[in-house]
Design an enzyme around this catalytic site. Structure first.
Site, PDB file in Angstrom:
ATOM      1  N   CYS A  79      47.925  28.636  -3.333  1.00 40.54           N
ATOM      2  CA  CYS A  79      47.828  27.789  -2.143  1.00 40.54           C
ATOM      3  C   CYS A  79      49.112  27.027  -1.856  1.00 40.54           C
ATOM      4  CB  CYS A  79      46.662  26.821  -2.276  1.00 40.54           C
ATOM      5  SG  CYS A  79      46.662  25.869  -3.807  1.00 40.54           S
ATOM      6  N   PRO A 100      30.864  30.125  -5.783  1.00 40.01           N
ATOM      7  CA  PRO A 100      32.149  30.784  -6.030  1.00 40.01           C
ATOM      8  C   PRO A 100      32.450  31.748  -4.891  1.00 40.01           C
ATOM      9  CG  PRO A 100      30.433  31.795  -7.375  1.00 40.01           C
ATOM     10  CD  PRO A 100      29.781  30.650  -6.648  1.00 40.01           C
ATOM     11  N   ASP A 103      -7.461  -1.886   4.365  1.00 37.40           N
ATOM     12  CA  ASP A 103      -6.071  -1.515   4.673  1.00 37.40           C
ATOM     13  C   ASP A 103      -5.847  -1.390   6.179  1.00 37.40           C
ATOM     14  OD1 ASP A 103      -5.854  -1.305   1.904  1.00 37.40           O
ATOM     15  OD2 ASP A 103      -6.250   0.844   1.929  1.00 37.40           O
ATOM     16  N   HIS A 114       0.850  -1.194   0.000  1.00 38.05           N
ATOM     17  CA  HIS A 114       0.000   0.000   0.000  1.00 38.05           C
ATOM     18  C   HIS A 114       0.886   1.244   0.000  1.00 38.05           C
ATOM     19  CE1 HIS A 114      -3.702   2.233   0.565  1.00 38.05           C
ATOM     20  NE2 HIS A 114      -3.082   2.974   1.462  1.00 38.05           N
TER      21      HIS A 114
END
Length: 923
Positions: A728, A619, A164, A128
């Protein structure tokens, strides 16, 4: 409390007899879902003794019946099981004859008698599509959306006499995304995970380990199937409620409203963020204000003033049009077909005949759906036509909008000729005449394939460091923009063509993107120069040139990503095979710095995309322009919408939300160590997302007396002053052997006096401006601290007297180990030099490694033994010997210690954006 599937997996997966017990099964149901459950249960070794499904419709068998008949499994096609509430004896007798141990009922739409439900020794289980007890009954997925539930899911439960209401065996849930529809929920989760859950449930029953959790009535609901007459949308309510109503009824029965006195059904709703595009007003009955027909669709307003966007409209005669075409006058002109196109039309007619086998002849007026075609037939039609006519971009939606054969052929020919291509990307450029060219710069957020203003309308100025002038105003992304971008990337990954694309095709798109970057390299380099201060010749060669190389390199990897087969111990008498799969992670976030704006984008995003992920990239706030230009080129390359999203803005807002976002599975960051620590903490607390960090550095360069002095001076200067020192891996501290120290310094100063400082667009310029004023001020303060601590300023140390953010290349000597400038990174054109005693190799190594950073390092010597000895003992991710700054797209790049972890470039970078799944098969 309801148990989840994950609890079952942890509890039972280690048992030795798992998947040993098998059952005789009856499958009662229909649809493609039922077919897949049937196929997977048989693969697990269960025996299907009978399939009970619906009769053929218009001469076509249900998919479940098709699969079973192909296998020779007994198939029973009953139109009903009961008459006037009572079981039909011959039907029940036929069912009982198969002798099933368990009834498996995937999406069963018929009412099955209780003497059939209870007949097998294990009873019956049903799938279900809701988290019972919520939304009992049919249309559960629809009501999940209509009510605006934040969670969806499914339940496998034991059938009983109620609707159900039986005990729960297993449940699984997923988040409901803001713009989910019935189709997206079903395709993304309920279908694929539901099949797995049904198979798992059967095995739990076979192993005697399936629970029966009684359903509570707390929170229980039941709402029946909506009829068309009841699905009119109430426009006098908040926008989100209107959106939920429309998407909850899409595609059946369809939410409708009255426009110009006729019923119009609304399809393809999404909440509208950001500014509303220009359009033509449209009066709609009951709306709080007029709608707006725009180039993107029909904008509707809720009573709260918020807006939603409707993509398609369907009229009472069944004709469906794009909402953006509502005011288009008349029918499209009939296309006259060429001889070749007429031949293609005949081939397509044969495809229609094959699908509509119940129709005697295909005429121009033959309606695909009125002849009994269903959604699976739409998929078949689209795929067969695409197979016959490679290159035609045909979508399922096209069939709904051109349902008669004549309209379908007209639509197909227009697509074949390229007349029905998507509307051109709309870009509000900032334009400048500079560097002997006109540069056109996008300056808005790029979300889901479109440039648009930030949700809050905010902008900021990006500055040219050469003279301090404003280049343009750029959108300042908000948290809401982040959420929209992530949702777009998630949809592109799970539902869009990117996730389903052949890896080789994905590589072709990345190659095309690299070609476009090369085609626009002068414009990209010019934008890089005016936005970051990079010398144009360096920007052209390195910032842009290496970016192009990076995309080409990773494009070549796309179809070479694979796992391994692994020999494992054989558990006799069974045989086992284990293999691994390398799979993408999903939505990735990338945060890049301002020193190499385009190159850092390429280093991370190329590997990310090659691995099959989608991305949201932030950025640096001060250098957003080449990233936004890159976004424009990605559209031209054919990268599907949502795969790449670019959000300019602040790290504190955009970067933090990316770190915290629960739908992001990986974050790649290049920047400072303190920010990297904060990101890592946020990523851990949010959802333990994977992280790679390239952080600060204080890279040591050791120059021995036996070096090639010409090369040592030239490369030593490059190690510090390359890209204005905003590098870096720049040599943060030089150790020079006493015997050559004075000569080395003298020659460096001599060369510095020849260095031309000036406009980065001047081809003869050696040294451009620092990236932004705050950074220049920090560098000047750094020099002041060095002087106060007693270091000797040999050259420079001041701002250049001219407009802009220029700093003199600087040299400090007599730098002692305890000094601030000996320990901290400047990230600028400042050479920090210390002496070491002749021959003291181990001593200088100890000093070089006495730092918490470990990004790069270098050594200059003619003695190869000494070079190898030093390179082995330098504690850094990269060691340069008799050179510096030599990075290559095929070589992994990344640091140790507080310089971070993870790699960019090379094969290692791909692993940062992949996950490894181990699969063990017993046969």
């Amino acid at each position: 409390m309801l148990w989840t599937a994950s609890q079952f997996v942890r509890k039972f997966s280690s048992t030795s007899n798992c998947y040993q017990n098998k059952l005789n099964l009856a499958i009662i149901g229909q649809s493609l879902f039922g077919q897949e459950v049937y196929i997977n249960l048989r693969r697990q070794g269960h025996k299907v003794v009978g399939v009970f499904t619906v009769p053929d419709k218009d001469g076509k068998a249900d998919p479940l019946a098709v699969a079973a008949e192909k296998d020779g499994t007994p198939v029973f096609k009953f139109p009903r099981w009961r008459v006037k509430g009572k079981p039909i004896p011959e039907v029940v007798e036929a069912y009982k004859a198969v002798g099933a141990d368990l009834n498996v009922m995937p999406f069963c739409s018929q009412f099955i008698p209780m003497n059939v439900i209870d007949d097998p020794k294990h009873g019956s289980i049903i799938y279900h599509p809701s988290l019972l007890p919520l939304h009992r009954g049919a249309s559960a997925i629809n009501w999940t959306l209509i009510h605006g539930d934040k969670k969806a899911g499914f339940t496998v439960f034991w059938a009983d006499e109620g609707l159900d209401t039986g005990p729960i065996l297993l449940q699984r849930e997923c988040a409901v995304e803001p713009n989910d529809t019935v189709d997206t929920l079903y395709n993304r989760f309920l279908f694929s995970e539901g099949i797995k859950a049904m198979v798992e449930s059967v095995q739990l029953i076979a192993d005697g380990k399936a629970p029966r959790i009684p359903q509570t009535e707390e929170g229980a609901s039941y709402e029946g199937i909506q009829k068309k007459s009841n699905s009119k949308v109430n426009l006098a309510q908040p926008a989100e409620a209107i959106h939920n109503w429309i998407r909850g009824h899409d595609k059946v029965p369809g939410a409708w409203t009255l426009i110009d006195g006729q019923s119009v059904t609304l399809y393809g709703s999404s909440m509208l963020g950001g500014s509303v595009p220009a359009g033509q007003p449209l009066e709609i009955e009951g709306a709080s204000q007029s709608g707006l027909v725009t180039q993107n669709g029909l904008v509707l307003y809720g009573s709260d003033g918020k807006a939603l966007l409707v993509k398609n409209l369907q009229f009472e005669d069944g004709k469906m049009i794009p909402a953006s075409k509502y005011f288009s006058s008349g029918e499209s002109a009939t296309v006259e077909l060429t001889d070749d196109e007429n031949k293609m039309a005949e081939e397509i007619k044969n495809i229609w005949k094959g699908i509509l086998s119940n129709v005697p002849a295909i005429e121009d007026t033959t309606d695909f759906f009125k002849c009994g075609a269903a959604s699976m037939d739409v998929v078949r039609l689209v795929e067969e036509v695409k197979q016959k006519c490679a290159g035609v971009q045909l979508q399922n939606e096209d069939v709904y909008m051109a349902s008669t054969f004549r309209d379908f052929i007209q639509m197909f020919v227009r697509k074949l000729r390229g007349e029905d291509q998507e509307e051109e990307l709309v870009i509000d450029y900032a334009t400048k005449e500079v560097n002997n060219m006109t540069v056109k710069m996008p300056n808005q957020c790029f979300i889901n394939g479109k440039f648009e203003d930030a949700e809050n309308g905010k902008v900021y100025e990006t500055i040219n460091p050469t003279d301090g002038s404003v280049i343009c105003k750029v959108s300042y992304a908000s948290v809401g923009d982040v959420d929209r971008a992530v949702a777009a990337a998630k949809d592109a990954y799970y539902s869009g063509p990117w996730g389903r694309m052949n890896p080789r095709d994905r590589g072709s798109l990345l190659y095309k993107l690299a070609d476009l970057m090369e085609e626009h390299q002068e414009e990209l380099a010019t934008i890089e120069s005016i936005d970051s201060g990079a010398v144009y010749t360096l920007a052209l060669k390195t910032h842009v040139g290496m970016s192009i190389q990076t995309f080409r390199y990773f494009a070549g990897w796309c179809d070479k990503i694979h796992g391994k087969t692994i020999p494992i111990n054989q558990a006799r008498p069974n045989r086992n095979l284990t293999f691994t799969r390398r799979e993408p992670l999903g939505v990735c976030a990338i945060i890049i710095p301002w020193n190499y704006p385009l190159m850092m984008l390429a280093w991370k995003s190329a590997a990310c995309l090659a691995a099959g992920n989608t991305l949201v990239l932030k950025p640096a706030q001060v250098t957003p322009l080449t990233a936004l230009k890159f976004a424009e080129l990605s559209v031209k390359a054919g990268i599907p919408k949502g795969v790449i999203n670019i959000l300019p803005g602040s790290g504190g807002m955009v970067g933090q939300r990316l770190s915290d976002h629960p739908d992001i599975r990986k974050l790649g960051f290049t920047g400072s160590t303190p920010i990297g620590k904060q990101i890592m903490k946020s990523c851990a607390l949010s959802n333990l997302k994977k992280v790679s960090l390239e952080l600060g550095g204080k890279s040591p360069l050791i120059i021995f007396g036996d070096c090639d002095m010409d090369k040592a001076v030239r490369m030593g200067m490059s190690s510090v002053y390359f890209n204005k020192g905003e590098n870096c891996i720049a040599a943060g501290r030089l150790f020079v052997e006493e015997s050559v120290h004075d000569e080395f310094i003298s020659r460096v100063v001599e060369e510095l006096k020849k260095m031309k400082i000036g406009d980065p667009l001047d081809r003869s310029t050696d040294h451009g401006p620092q990236n932004h004023k705050a950074h220049l001020d920090k560098l000047l303060e750094y020099c002041e601290v060095g002087l106060k601590e007693g270091a000797t300023l040999v050259y420079g140390g001041k701002q250049v007297e001219r407009p802009g953010f220029f700093m003199e290349p600087t040299v400090f000597t007599n730098v002692e180990d305890h000094m601030f400038i000996a320990k901290e990174e400047s990230f600028g054109p400042i050479m920090v030099v210390s002496r070491f005693k002749d021959g003291d190799v181990d001593g200088v190594l100890q000093r070089a490694n006495d730092t918490e950073y470990g990004l790069a390092s270098g050594v200059f010597t003619r003695d190869i033994n000494k070079a190898m000895y030093v390179s082995e003992r330098l504690d850094a991710g990269t060691v340069f010997v008799n050179t510096y700054n030599k990075t290559d797209v095929a070589s992994p790049f990344g640091g140790f210690k507080q310089s971070g972890f993870g790699k960019d470039l090379g094969e290692d970078a791909l692993l940062e954006y992949l996950k490894t799944k181990a699969v063990t098969v017993e046969y």
